[in-house]
Write a protein that holds these residues in place. Sequence first.
Motif, PDB file in Angstrom:
ATOM      1  N   LYS A 112       0.766  -1.311  -0.155  1.00  0.00           N
ATOM      2  CA  LYS A 112       0.151   0.054   0.222  1.00  0.00           C
ATOM      3  C   LYS A 112       0.836   1.095   0.209  1.00  0.00           C
ATOM      4  O   LYS A 112       0.762   2.216  -0.827  1.00  0.00           O
ATOM      5  N   THR A 115       2.424   1.987  -3.452  1.00  0.00           N
ATOM      6  CA  THR A 115       1.456   2.563  -4.381  1.00  0.00           C
ATOM      7  C   THR A 115       1.063   3.980  -4.400  1.00  0.00           C
ATOM      8  O   THR A 115       0.869   4.557  -5.015  1.00  0.00           O
ATOM      9  N   ARG A 116       1.516   4.390  -3.084  1.00  0.00           N
ATOM     10  CA  ARG A 116       1.260   5.897  -2.851  1.00  0.00           C
ATOM     11  C   ARG A 116       2.539   6.646  -3.036  1.00  0.00           C
ATOM     12  O   ARG A 116       2.266   7.774  -2.899  1.00  0.00           O
ATOM     13  N   LYS A 120       4.647   5.949  -8.555  1.00  0.00           N
ATOM     14  CA  LYS A 120       4.116   4.439  -8.622  1.00  0.00           C
ATOM     15  C   LYS A 120       2.537   4.596  -8.291  1.00  0.00           C
ATOM     16  O   LYS A 120       1.915   5.347  -7.567  1.00  0.00           O
ATOM     17  N   GLY A 121       1.985   3.690  -9.087  1.00  0.00           N
ATOM     18  CA  GLY A 121       0.776   3.552  -9.088  1.00  0.00           C
ATOM     19  C   GLY A 121      -0.109   4.767  -9.431  1.00  0.00           C
ATOM     20  O   GLY A 121      -0.009   5.532 -10.243  1.00  0.00           O
TER      21      GLY A 121
END
Length: 124
Positions: A112, A115-116, A120-121
């Motif tokens: 998690k 992704t933040r 990234k993401g």
Amino acid sequence: MSPAEEKLAQLRAARDAARAEFLSRSTRIRALAEPGELGRRLTNDIQVQGRKALSQAMEIAADERGVLAGTLTALMLWLARKQIFAKAVELAPKAKPAWNKALDTARSGLAKIRTRLPGKGDGV
């Protein structure tokens, strides 16, 4: 008194002083040779040195309490290592599911976070 007699008197006085010093030292040496005297002196010296060492150790312990606590903890853990390892082996099968769950939780938390992170993401 002639100069030769004066010189003789001085030499006799020096001889008598040296003899008195020699007799004093030889008496002290003979006293050391008495049975038990050497043991008493050694005991006394050991006690004095032991007290000095204990005093110094107490002074250092008072100044370095954290180091002392860490050292004592490490020593106690080392002394109890067989019991600790035996208990760890006994508890290992029971702890494996909890350990796996903790690892999964940590991995999902890291995923998690990744992704933040910017780049990234979806990025926040």
